[in-house]
Scaffold this motif. Structure first.
Motif, PDB file in Angstrom:
ATOM      1  N   ALA A  34      92.036   6.747  31.111  1.00 41.60           N
ATOM      2  CA  ALA A  34      93.369   6.809  31.717  1.00 41.60           C
ATOM      3  C   ALA A  34      94.267   7.773  30.945  1.00 41.60           C
ATOM      4  O   ALA A  34      94.992   8.577  31.549  1.00 41.60           O
ATOM      5  N   VAL A  35      94.247   7.702  29.630  1.00 38.71           N
ATOM      6  CA  VAL A  35      95.081   8.595  28.814  1.00 38.71           C
ATOM      7  C   VAL A  35      94.667  10.051  29.025  1.00 38.71           C
ATOM      8  O   VAL A  35      95.510  10.949  29.145  1.00 38.71           O
ATOM      9  N   TYR A  38      95.922  11.209  32.368  1.00 35.61           N
ATOM     10  CA  TYR A  38      97.370  11.441  32.256  1.00 35.61           C
ATOM     11  C   TYR A  38      97.639  12.772  31.548  1.00 35.61           C
ATOM     12  O   TYR A  38      98.504  13.553  31.971  1.00 35.61           O
ATOM     13  N   VAL A  61     100.734   4.558  29.052  1.00 32.69           N
ATOM     14  CA  VAL A  61      99.525   4.455  29.870  1.00 32.69           C
ATOM     15  C   VAL A  61      98.509   3.545  29.181  1.00 32.69           C
ATOM     16  O   VAL A  61      97.936   2.630  29.797  1.00 32.69           O
ATOM     17  N   SER A 113     103.479  10.008  36.703  1.00 36.89           N
ATOM     18  CA  SER A 113     102.102  10.092  36.204  1.00 36.89           C
ATOM     19  C   SER A 113     101.707   8.836  35.449  1.00 36.89           C
ATOM     20  O   SER A 113     100.593   8.319  35.602  1.00 36.89           O
ATOM     21  N   VAL A 114     102.630   8.330  34.625  1.00 36.62           N
ATOM     22  CA  VAL A 114     102.366   7.096  33.878  1.00 36.62           C
ATOM     23  C   VAL A 114     102.105   5.938  34.826  1.00 36.62           C
ATOM     24  O   VAL A 114     101.139   5.176  34.653  1.00 36.62           O
ATOM     25  N   ILE A 117      98.678   6.645  37.072  1.00 33.40           N
ATOM     26  CA  ILE A 117      97.439   6.524  36.301  1.00 33.40           C
ATOM     27  C   ILE A 117      97.322   5.147  35.658  1.00 33.40           C
ATOM     28  O   ILE A 117      96.293   4.470  35.763  1.00 33.40           O
ATOM     29  N   GLY A 118      98.368   4.711  34.985  1.00 33.54           N
ATOM     30  CA  GLY A 118      98.309   3.446  34.257  1.00 33.54           C
ATOM     31  C   GLY A 118      98.047   2.257  35.155  1.00 33.54           C
ATOM     32  O   GLY A 118      97.191   1.404  34.850  1.00 33.54           O
TER      33      GLY A 118
END
Length: 264
Positions: A34-35, A38, A61, A113-114, A117-118
């Motif tokens: 995930a990171v 991101y 994230v 985005s956070v 994705i998170g």
């Protein structure tokens, strides 16, 4: 083609193996992926990856995904709200102290985005901790649809699906994705034997939703890359591009499954 198949097989096999282990190892792997996804989104916008704004987002994230290990959904919900609220305040503060070198539009891009994705990877870990069969089923359908779109599109594709976004994708490939996804779902259910869904109709309906929205997620990422003039989101996977290129369908599908109640 050969490199693409080898990389996909090895990376997919490793991912499924860790998924089968589940628990903390899979949560840590999902947080790491995930990171990276991101960071690839931040790189598309040409934001410095070691800048305070990007790093704060990466921390959030990771926190959102790792929050899956909290003892209750209430505890995670509180963490989720606090992380996003803190991130908004930190972003606004950073625009002041950076004298607008980090500005509001960049902050809004990173905040979205956070969340995108998170939250999606949080759902992935949540599904795995609840049911390996369901998590694996979603992956199999997405991979089957992706393979069907690719191979059928290359062999019989004549009519462009979205030429201004992804010139190589065809309508024939999109139909092929649905067809191969349905075949994969039927085979998966016969092999598993223990029903994932209470009826065949529901199984096929969810399969079509996954295959359809998976393609939409793929096109969404293609639109973003075209807007920023980038071919791939990264180069971490030889023959495939970045992790965002490989997980774009899954990232989009999981919130859809959550909204319609397949994921509780």
């Amino acid at each position: 083609m050969k490199l693409r198949v080898i990389t996909g097989t090895l990376a997919g096999g490793l991912f499924v193996a860790v998924m089968a282990v589940g628990s903390v190892p899979f949560t840590l792997l999902s947080a790491a992926i995930a990171v990276i996804c991101y960071m690839e989104l931040a790189a598309l916008k040409k934001l410095p990856l070691l800048s305070p704004g990007v790093l704060m987002g990466a921390f959030c994230v990771a926190g959102i995904v790792l929050g899956t290990l909290l003892p209750s959904e209430d505890a995670f919900g509180l963490l989720f709200i606090k992380l996003l609220a803190a991130l908004v305040l930190l972003f606004v503060g950073t625009t002041v102290f950076s004298k607008n070198r980090f500005h509001f539009e960049q902050a809004a891009y990173l905040l979205m985005s956070v969340f995108y994705i998170g939250f999606s990877y949080h759902l992935l870990v949540h599904v795995r901790l609840s049911s390996f069969s369901l998590a694996f089923f979603v992956l199999v359908i997405i991979w089957a649809a992706d393979s069907g779109a690719y191979f059928i599109g290359r062999r019989w594709g004549r009519h462009k699906l979205a030429p201004k976004i992804s010139p190589k994708k065809t309508k024939e490939g999109a139909v092929g994705a649905l067809f191969t996804a349905l075949i994969a779902a039927v085979l998966f259910q016969f092999v598993l034997r223990d029903p994932i869904f209470p009826s065949w109709w529901l199984l096929l309906l969810v399969t079509l939703l996954i295959a359809t929205f998976g393609q939409l997620g793929d096109l969404g990422e293609s639109a973003l890359k075209r807007y920023y003039g980038v071919k791939d989101s990264g180069n971490i996977l030889p023959g495939h591009g970045g992790l965002l290129d490989r997980f774009d369908s899954l990232i989009f599908v999981l919130p859809i499954l959550y909204l319609i109640g397949v994921i509780n």
